[in-house]
Write a protein that holds these residues in place. Structure first.
Motif: not given
Lengths: 858, 234
Positions: A180-207
Motif C-alpha cells: 500500500l505504501g511506505q512507512l515513515t522513518a519513525e517508530g515501527l518504521g525504524l524497526t530492524e533498520n526499516g526491513r519491516v512490513a506491517i499488516t492487519d492482524i486478520a491478514t497475518f493470521q490467515e497467512f
C-alpha cells in the motif's frame, strides 16, 4: 598556568625533539599502538552496532506498552482482548504478532508485523508516507485483506513500491500481498533498520495459520500498583502471564553481553601487546638518556618533573597511536561488522545491522583505554627515570645499562603470579562474566613476562660455551650480551611471549572446539533429511506441521522418523529450547554426546517420560544438575521432571532440555509434530538420490510450506557458522602477532643504535661486518627462542583456562581438550621466521655512520 | 682551613664522602674543612682522584656528604628538603662541567633559558637575559644552533651562559678547560675571571691544569680526599 606552559615547552624540547630525531622508532611503536587501538575500537563498534540494533528494534516494537501478556510455549487467546479493554486497570490493549518471511523468489528475510491498526494507535507510532487523508493506508489495511505497508529499507533494497504485488512464504504456504505504501522513518518504521512490513492482524493470521491466537497482548495500564497487577493477573486464563515489556530484551541482551565482553577482551590483547611496545621504547629512552636526565636534575628540575616527562611520552604514544587508529578502526569495523552480526544472529538473537554509529561515549572510551594502557606502560620507566640522581651528571662514560638487577626477584614475583592462576581458575564467574578467569589470564601474562629476564639470562649463560664451540664467536658474544641485557630485551620477549601464548591457546581452543563440535554434529545432528515448517528456524517459533504432513510422513516406506516439537521458553531470564523427541528411534540412528549419565540405560526412562536430559549450557546457566528437578510450563501445562543426564550441545547459548514427545502428547492431550529428522533404513540410500527424491516428493505434495535440508548440508552449515565465528578471532590474533613482531624490531634496532660505540669497537679490533650482523641475528634468535618457548608454556596454561574456565563461565559450554600438534608445528616456525625477519632493520642500521665518527664521539 | 674572616658563602666542617664499592669503601673526601668568602675565586687543585669533583658535587647539591656539615649561601645542605635542594641548584649555584652537559635536543637559547624556566621565571625576561648573556659571550649568532653544531669552546660558553641565567651567587666549574684546546681554554678562564672581578661572583674552579692559577685569589690543594697545601707547590 605558567608551570603547565613550561612543562609543555620542556616536553617539546626534551621529549618530542628526541622522538623526531628517531622517527622510525616512534613510528614502529605508534603503528603497534594504532593497530591495537584500532582492533579494540572496531570490535567494540561492531559489537555495539549489533547490540544497539537489537535493543532499538525491541524498544520500537515495545512502543509505549508498560506490560505485556504472554503464554510460554504457545499463543495468547485473541478473545482475551475484549475483557482486557473493559478492565478498569487497562488504558489500552493491543494484540501483536510477528514473523520473519520472504518472497517466494528468495528475497532476504524481513520482519512482518501483524497488528490491529485501531487498537495499536495508543501504543506505537507508525505512519505511511503520502497518505491520502480521505482513505488513509491504515484504514485500507483493515478494509483490504492481503495488504501491507513496507519499511524504507525494503523499498530501497528490494525496489518495492505502492501497488506492487508480492508472494510471501510461510508455514501455510505462499500468499499474495499488495504494497500500500511506505512507512515513515519513525517508530515501527525504524524497526530492524526499516526491513519491516506491517499488516492487519486478520491478514497475518490467515497467512500464518494462527487464527484465534496472538504472540502477545501489549498493555498500557492506568496504574502499576502491585495490588492492581495481581488483580489483573487473576483474570487471565491459566498459562498466560503479565510481565514487564523488557523481559525479552533483557534475555537477548544477557545472551549477547558475555559474547560482546569476550570479544572486547580478545581485542584488548592486541592493545596489551602494544603496551609492551610503549614500555619498551619509554624504558629504552629513559635508560639511554640517563645522562640528560641527570643534567636536567643538576639544573634544578625536580624528580617529579622528570617522572611526568616520561609519563607524557607514554601518553603521547597513546594519543597519537589512537589518532592513527581512528581511520584504521573505521575500516576494520566495516570488515568486522558483518561477521559479528552474523555470529550474533547465528548464536544468540537475530539482528539486522544497517550501519554503525560512532557514539561520543565509545570514542572517549577507546581513547581512555588506549591512553590508559600507554600511560600505565610508561609508569615503571618513568619511575626509574625519576630515581636518576643529579650526581650522575659528574659520572664519566656511557649511559648505564639498566634493568639487569632484581632479575631473581622479578622471576619469583612472576612465579607467584603464575601460581595464583590455580585458585583463581577455581573461582566462579559473576553473571556469566568470568572475572576470575580474566584476572587469571592477566596474571599469567604478567607472570611469564616477569620471568622473561631470568629465562634470557639463564639461556645466555647455559648456551654461551656451547655456542662458542658450535656457532663461533658472534653467537658467543650474542649469548653474553643477552645475559646482561636485563629487562630491556625482556620487555620485547614478554610481548612475544604474550602473542605466542595467545596464538597457541587460541589454536588449541579453536581446534579442540571444532573437533568436539564435529563429533557432536555427526553424532547428535544425525539424520539424512531434516524437515521443519517454513521459516521455523529463523523465527525460533516452532509451529506444528501444516495439516496432512505428519500423516503423510508416517506413511513413508523405508525410513525411520525422529519427530520433535520445540518451544522457546525462558528459565530465570535466559531463553532456552525445550525439545520433545522420540528417544528410542533417535538412539538407533544417532547418539547424544554424554557428559553425565549412562546413555544406554537412559533411553527407556526418557522415552517413558520419567525424566529429561539437559544440555551442558543449560546446566551451567541454571545451576541444575543430575538429580535436580526441572520445572516449566508449556501452553498452560505445568511440567515437572527429574534431570537424568547432561549432554553436550552447541546449537544455542541458552541451552536445550530434551523430553519425551510421547509423554508431552499424553500430558497435553495431543501435541503435533513441529519437525522431523528422517533416516533411511538402508544406509546406502542416504548416499544416493533417495534424499533428493524424497525432497522432490515432499515439495510436490506440500509446496512452500516445508523447509528441508539434507543432513550433510545441515552439518556443513553448522561447521561453516563455526568457522566464520572464529574468523574474527584469527584476524585479531594475526594483528597481535604483527604488533609483537614490531616489538622485536624496535628493541633490536634501539639496542643496536645504543651499542653503536661498542659494536664499532668490535669492528675496530678486527670484527667483520658479517660477524657483527651475525651477532645481532643470534641475539634475535635468543629473544625469539625464549619468547617462543615461554609463549608455548604460557599458551598451554592459557588454553586450559579458555576451555575449562572462561568458556564455561561465559558461554556455559566446554569441549574435549585436544592439541592439534600439526597446526602448531606448521604455524610456530612461521612466527619464528616473522620474528627473525624483524631483526633485519636492526642489522641494516649497523655501520650506517662511519665507525671512526662513532668511536670519536663520546 | 679558613680563607676569610667575613661571613662565608661556603662553610664546610669535617666534610666526608665515602662511596661503597662492592664489599669495600672508597674515601672520596676525608674530613675537609673549608670556608670561602663571597667574591673569591678559588682554584681547587689536585690530581685525578684527589677529591676535587667530589667536593664540587657536594657544593653543587648534587651529592650528599657521609659526614660533616656544609652550609652554602645560608643553605644547610645536610638538612634541606628535596624541593629546597632543587631551588638551591636552580638559583644559588651555577655549574659548568668539563663535558659541557648541554641537552642535545635543545638549542643554545633553550639550554640557557632552562634553569630560569625551571625556577618558574617568566619567559620574556628570561629570553632577554639569555640574549644579553649570549651577546656578552659572543654567542649571539649561534642562539638557534643545537649543541652538535657547536665547537667545544662555543659549547662551554653556552654552559657558562646557562650557569649565569639565574644570577647565582656561586659559580662552580669542574675542569672547565679539560675538553678544550689551549686557546679556548684560556678564553674560558678569562670569562670566569671577568665574572669574579667585574660581576663579583664567587667562583670555584676545580682543575688540574695551571691555566687558572694566575687569576686565583686562593688555591686549595687536595690529595687523596684531604686538603694538602704542599701539593700546590709548583
Amino acid at each position: 598556568m605558567r608551570p603547565l606552559i613550561f612543562f609543555i615547552r620542556l616536553f617539546y624540547w626534551f621529549s618530542l625533539r628526541q622522538i623526531r630525531q628517531h622517527p622510525w622508532r616512534a613510528v614502529t611503536v605508534l603503528v603497534g599502538v594504532a593497530l591495537g587501538a584500532a582492533v579494540f575500537a572496531s570490535v567494540r563498534i561492531a559489537v555495539h552496532a549489533s547490540l544497539d540494533s537489537f535493543t532499538r528494534s525491541m524498544d520500537l516494537v515495545t512502543g509505549r506498552a508498560d506490560h505485556t501478556i504472554t503464554r510460554p510455549g504457545g499463543r495468547v487467546p485473541e478473545d482475551l482482548i475484549a475483557p482486557l479493554l473493559q478492565n478498569p486497570s487497562v488504558q489500552a490493549a493491543s494484540p501483536f504478532l510477528s514473523t520473519y518471511t520472504r518472497t517466494r523468489e528468495g528475497s532476504r528475510p524481513f520482519l512482518l508485523i501483524g497488528l490491529d491498526p485501531i487498537l495499536d494507535r495508543p501504543l506505537r507510532d507508525w505512519q505511511a508516507r503520502e497518505e491520502n487523508d480521505l482513505d488513509p493506508n491504515w484504514v485500507r489495511l483493515l478494509s483490504e485483506p492481503g495488504t501491507l505497508i513496507i519499511g524504507s529499507d525494503l523499498a530501497r533494497t528490494e525496489g518495492w513500491t505502492a501497488g506492487r504485488t508480492l508472494t510471501l512464504v510461510h508455514r501455510q504456504g505462499a500468499a499474495a500481498f499488495t504494497v500500500l505504501g511506505q512507512l515513515t522513518a519513525e517508530g515501527l518504521g525504524l524497526t530492524e533498520n526499516g526491513r519491516v512490513a506491517i499488516t492487519d492482524i486478520a491478514t497475518f493470521q490467515e497467512f500464518t495459520g494462527t487464527h484465534g491466537g496472538v504472540d502477545r497482548i501489549d498493555l498500557v495500564l492506568k496504574t502499576t500498583h502491585a495490588d492492581r497487577l495481581s488483580a489483573l493477573q487473576t483474570v487471565l486464563p491459566a498459562g498466560t502471564y503479565l510481565q514487564g515489556p523488557g523481559e525479552a530484551k533483557r534475555g537477548g541482551r544477557n545472551m549477547i553481553r558475555s559474547y560482546a565482553l569476550n570479544l572486547s577482551i580478545l581485542s584488548f590483547a592486541a592493545l596489551f601487546v602494544g603496551m609492551f611496545l610503549v614500555y619498551s621504547l619509554v624504558a629504552l629512552n629513559a635508560a639511554s638518556r640517563r645522562r640528560e636526565v641527570a643534567i636536567l636534575r643538576s639544573l634544578g628540575a625536580s624528580s617529579r618533573v622528570v617522572f611526568w616527562l616520561f609519563m607524557a611520552e607514554g601518553a603521547f604514544y597513546g594519543l597519537v597511536g589512537w589518532l592513527m587508529a581512528l581511520p584504521l578502526g573505521i575500516v576494520l569495523a566495516r570488515f568486522l561488522l558483518e561477521g559479528v552480526s552474523r555470529t550474533i544472529s547465528s548464536l544468540f538473537v537475530r539482528v539486522n545491522v544497517a550501519g554503525m554509529t560512532l557514539s561520543p561515549l565509545e570514542i572517549f572510551f577507546s581513547l581512555g583505554v588506549t591512553l590508559g594502557v600507554a600511560v600505565l606502560a610508561a609508569i615503571q620507566p618513568a619511575r626509574e627515570a625519576m630515581g636518576i640522581a643529579p650526581k650522575e651528571v659528574m659520572a664519566e662514560g656511557t649511559a648505564a645499562r639498566g634493568g639487569g638487577y632484581r632479575i631473581r626477584h622479578l622471576a619469583v614475583a612472576g612465579l607467584l603470579c603464575v601460581l595464583s592462576v590455580v585458585p583463581l581458575a577455581g573461582m566462579p564467574g559473576y553473571r556469566s562474566i568470568p572475572l576470575p578467569g580474566y584476572l587469571a589470564t592477566l596474571l599469567l601474562f604478567v607472570g611469564f613476562a616477569l620471568m622473561a629476564p631470568w629465562a634470557l639470562q639463564g639461556a645466555g649463560r647455559r648456551f654461551q660455551p656451547l655456542l662458542r664451540r658450535r656457532a663461533g664467536l658472534p653467537a658467543h658474544l650474542a649469548a653474553g650480551y643477552i645475559q646482561d641485557s636485563g629487562s630491556r630485551t625482556a620487555v620485547s620477549v614478554g610481548a612475544l611471549v604474550t602473542a605466542v601464548a595467545l596464538f597457541t591457546a587460541l589454536v588449541i581452543m579453536v581446534q579442540s572446539f571444532r573437533h568436539t563440535v564435529e563429533i557432536w554434529v555427526h553424532q547428535t545432528i544425525s539424520g539424512d533429511l531434516f524437515v521443519t515448517t517454513r521459516m521455523a528456524e529463523i523465527n525460533r517459533t516452532w509451529e506444528p506441521f501444516p495439516e496432512g504432513v505428519e500423516d503423510y510422513l508416517k506413511g513413508l516406506p523405508d525410513v525411520a522418523l525422529v519427530p520433535n516439537r520445540r518451544f522457546t521458553l525462558s528459565y530465570g531470564g535466559f531463553p532456552f529450547q525445550l525439545e520433545a523427541m522420540d528417544f528410542d528411534t533417535f538412539d538407533r540412528y544417532g547418539a547424544f554426546f554424554w557428559l553425565e549419565g549412562d546413555g544406554r540405560r537412559l533411553t527407556d526412562p526418557l522415552d517413558a517420560g520419567e525424566g529429561v536430559i539437559v544440555s551442558e549450557v543449560f546446566a551451567n546457566r541454571t545451576g541444575l544438575g543430575v538429580g535436580d528437578r526441572f520445572r516449566t510450563e508449556v501452553q498452560g501445562i505445568s511440567l515437572d521432571w527429574p534431570i537424568l543426564g547432561i549432554v553436550r550441545d552447541y546449537r544455542t547459548r541458552g541451552g536445550v532440555v530434551f523430553c519425551s514427545l510421547d509423554d508431552l502428547r499424553q500430558r497435553s492431550g495431543g501435541m503435533a509434530w513441529g519437525g522431523v529428522r528422517i533416516f533411511f533404513r538402508e544406509r546406502f540410500m542416504a548416499r544416493g538420490d533417495a534424499v533428493v527424491a524424497l525432497q522432490d516428493d515432499l515439495r510436490l505434495r506440500f509446496g512452500d510450506r516445508l523447509e528441508m535440508l539434507p543432513g550433510k548440508d545441515l552439518r556443513a552449515a553448522v561447521l561453516k557458522i563455526f568457522d566464520e565465528t572464529f574468523a574474527i578471532t584469527t584476524v585479531l590474533l594475526i594483528i597481535a602477532l604483527v604488533v609483537a613482531a614490531l616489538g622485536i624490531t624496535t628493541t633490536l634496532t634501539v639496542l643496536v643504535l645504543e651499542r653503536a660505540r661498542e659494536l664499532n669497537t668490535v669492528y675496530a679490533v678486527g670484527g667483520s661486518l658479517k660477524q657483527i650482523r651475525k651477532m645481532i641475528l643470534w641475539e634475535a634468535v635468543f629473544m625469539v627462542a625464549v619468547g617462543e618457548i615461554g609463549g608455548l608454556l604460557c599458551g598451554f596454561v592459557l588454553s586450559y583456562l579458555l576451555v575449562f574456565v572462561i568458556n564455561r563461565q561465559s558461554f556455559g559450554w566446554t569441549f574435549l581438550y585436544g592439541v592439534d600438534w600439526g597446526a602448531l608445528a606448521f604455524s610456530l616456525p612461521l612466527i619464528v621466521a616473522t620474528a627473525l625477519m624483524a631483526a633485519l632493520p636492526a642489522m641494516r642500521v649497523v655501520y650506517r655512520s662511519p665507525p671512526a665518527t662513532l668511536l670519536r664521539e663520546r | 682551613m679558613s680563607l676569610s674572616t667575613t661571613t662565608p658563602i661556603v662553610d664546610a666542617r669535617d666534610l666526608t664522602r665515602i662511596y661503597p664499592l662492592g664489599d669495600s669503601e672508597v674515601v672520596g673526601l676525608n674530613r675537609v674543612s673549608l670556608t670561602i668568602a663571597p667574591g673569591e675565586l678559588v682554584v681547587l687543585k689536585g690530581n685525578s682522584g684527589s677529591g676535587k669533583s667530589t667536593l664540587l658535587s657536594l657544593l653543587a647539591g648534587l651529592d650528599e656528604p657521609s659526614a660533616g656539615t656544609l652550609t652554602v649561601a645560608g643553605y644547610d645542605l645536610l638538612n634541606v628538603s628535596e624541593s629546597e635542594k632543587n631551588s638551591y641548584r636552580r638559583e644559588v649555584v651555577g655549574m659548568i662541567f668539563q663535558a659541557f652537559n648541554l641537552l642535545p635536543t635543545m638549542t643554545v637559547m633553550e639550554n640557557v633559558c632552562l634553569p630560569a624556566l625551571l625556577a618558574g621565571k617568566a619567559c620574556a625576561p628570561t629570553a632577554d637575559r639569555a640574549r644579553e648573556l649570549l651577546d656578552w659571550l659572543d654567542m649571539d649568532t649561534r642562539r638557534d644552533h643545537r649543541p652538535a653544531q657547536l665547537s667545544g669552546g662555543e659549547m662551554q660558553r653556552t654552559a657558562i651562559a646557562r650557569a649565569l641565567i639565574n644570577d647565582p651567587a656561586l659559580i662552580l666549574a669542574d675542569e672547565p678547560t679539560g675538553n678544550l684546546d689551549s686557546r679556548n681554554g684560556g678564553r674560558v678562564i678569562e670569562l670566569l675571571q671577568e665574572l669574579n672581578r667585574r660581576w663579583r661572583r664567587t667562583v670555584i674552579i676545580a682543575t688540574h691544569s695551571n691555566l687558572a692559577d694566575p687569576c686565583a685569589t686562593h688555591q686549595v690543594c687536595l690529595k687523596d680526599g684531604a686538603i694538602n697545601d704542599s701539593t700546590c707547590a709548583p
